[in-house]
Enzyme design. Structure first.
Site, PDB file in Angstrom:
ATOM      1  N   TYR A   1      -5.463 -12.880 -15.786  1.00  0.00           N
ATOM      2  CA  TYR A   1      -6.730 -13.573 -16.014  1.00  0.00           C
ATOM      3  C   TYR A   1      -6.479 -15.040 -16.342  1.00  0.00           C
ATOM      4  CZ  TYR A   1     -10.952 -15.078 -18.488  1.00  0.00           C
ATOM      5  OH  TYR A   1     -12.057 -15.781 -18.909  1.00  0.00           O
ATOM      6  N   HIS A   2      -5.501 -15.294 -17.204  1.00  0.00           N
ATOM      7  CA  HIS A   2      -5.164 -16.663 -17.582  1.00  0.00           C
ATOM      8  C   HIS A   2      -4.719 -17.461 -16.362  1.00  0.00           C
ATOM      9  CE1 HIS A   2      -2.356 -19.823 -18.940  1.00  0.00           C
ATOM     10  NE2 HIS A   2      -3.179 -19.947 -19.960  1.00  0.00           N
ATOM     11  N   HIS A   3      -3.842 -16.871 -15.561  1.00  0.00           N
ATOM     12  CA  HIS A   3      -3.307 -17.591 -14.407  1.00  0.00           C
ATOM     13  C   HIS A   3      -4.392 -17.941 -13.395  1.00  0.00           C
ATOM     14  CE1 HIS A   3       0.973 -18.135 -14.803  1.00  0.00           C
ATOM     15  NE2 HIS A   3       1.150 -16.890 -15.210  1.00  0.00           N
TER      16      HIS A   3
ATOM     17  N   LEU B   1      -4.563 -10.235 -19.798  1.00  0.00           N
ATOM     18  CA  LEU B   1      -4.452 -11.620 -20.250  1.00  0.00           C
ATOM     19  C   LEU B   1      -3.561 -12.430 -19.327  1.00  0.00           C
ATOM     20  CD1 LEU B   1      -4.830 -13.971 -22.178  1.00  0.00           C
ATOM     21  CD2 LEU B   1      -3.096 -12.969 -23.680  1.00  0.00           C
TER      22      LEU B   1
END
Length: 305
Positions: A162-164, A159
């Site tokens: 992936y988010h960044h 997470l």
């Protein structure tokens, strides 16, 4: 904005978002290089850190942490400065962008606030400055990951990275094509980050026991952000493609990307919330291995344990 220093006022006045957009379009490969380098660091960084300290990953993780598990004194102080700076930055962005969104909602309604694209509002004026800086800020925010590695993280959570990387690619694309709905993204993200990074700064200062009860509520706010983001995106697509749609100042491709991004975040953040607060794993025994997950822009509880 509640207060704007003279130096910042000059930056806002001199901002030429159209020129920045043209540069980003002409150099779109730059964001790909940054993303590939970042992903390389995600998978190689922890192992490289372990080699640099001359020990195995598990021992490196233990050696990188202070007694309270927040990192060495230098790392901890750096984290305080970094997170506090991001919080202040986000507060300034919130105080500029969010009032404009609220004013548009009051004067134009939900459709107008979401689908009425104004190039001047997006690329120029003080609002345009904070919209552009918001998109570009996703590059320095990658430094969050460096701090996790310096704290001895052996494996970076999916997470987190992936988010960044996805929000970086999405923001670059959005600023290139222009989007009336992007003000929702900026206003919500600025607002959440104002609180989230302040939380991280206070935790790194040694007040984690004081602020820890706030962790699930911050995560709930993050989840609500994803819910609103999904709704706004679906609304824009409906106005763009649906029968009787009035049109919308967005790019169809950008909205599809935005929907995939928000929907995936909603799933991942909700899954993390359940695992962290509803069905949390048993805490390790005293003296046992650390359970720190270090999820920046993820579980605030896990980041500061």
């Amino acid at each position: 904005m509640f207060f704007t220093p003279p130096q910042l006022q000059k930056l806002e006045q001199d901002w030429n978002g159209l020129a920045v957009r043209d540069w980003m379009i002409a150099n779109v490969d730059v964001v790909l290089y940054i993303s590939f380098l970042y992903l390389g660091f995600v998978f190689i960084g922890p192992k490289l850190f372990a080699k640099l300290v001359g020990t195995n990953p598990a021992a490196a993780a233990a050696g990188a942490r202070s007694a309270d598990g927040t990192g060495s004194p230098i790392v901890r102080r750096s984290m305080v400065v970094w997170n506090l700076a991001l919080s202040i930055f986000s507060i300034f962005g919130t105080s500029t962008v969010t009032p404009v969104l609220l004013r548009n909602l009051a004067n134009k309604g939900f459709y107008g606030a979401t689908c009425d694209f104004k190039e001047t509002e997006f690329y120029t004026t003080n609002v345009g400055f904070w919209m552009g800086i918001f998109a570009l800020s996703k590059i320095p925010e990658l430094v969050d990951t460096i701090f996790l590695v310096l704290q001895g993280k052996q494996e970076l959570p999916f997470l987190h990275w992936y988010h960044h990387v996805t929000v970086l690619l999405f923001s670059w694309h959005t600023y290139c094509v222009g989007s009336s709905a992007y003000i929702w993204v900026a206003a919500m993200n600025y607002s959440v980050h104002s609180v989230m990074y302040l939380y991280f700064a206070l935790a790194a200062l040694g007040y984690k026991r004081v602020v820890r009860p706030l962790a699930p509520y911050i995560t709930i706010i993050q989840i609500l952000q994803m819910v609103v983001g999904c709704y706004v995106t679906i609304f824009a697509l409906q106005e763009l493609h649906g029968e009787g749609g009035r049109g919308c100042g967005v790019s169809p491709a950008n909205m599809r990307i935005q929907l995939v991004m928000y929907a995936s975040y909603l799933y991942l953040f909700s899954k993390m919330f359940v695992a962290s607060y509803i069905r949390p794993p048993k805490r390790p025994t005293v003296g046992g291995p650390s359970s720190t997950a270090g999820v920046s822009n993820g579980s605030v509880e896990k980041k500061v344990k």
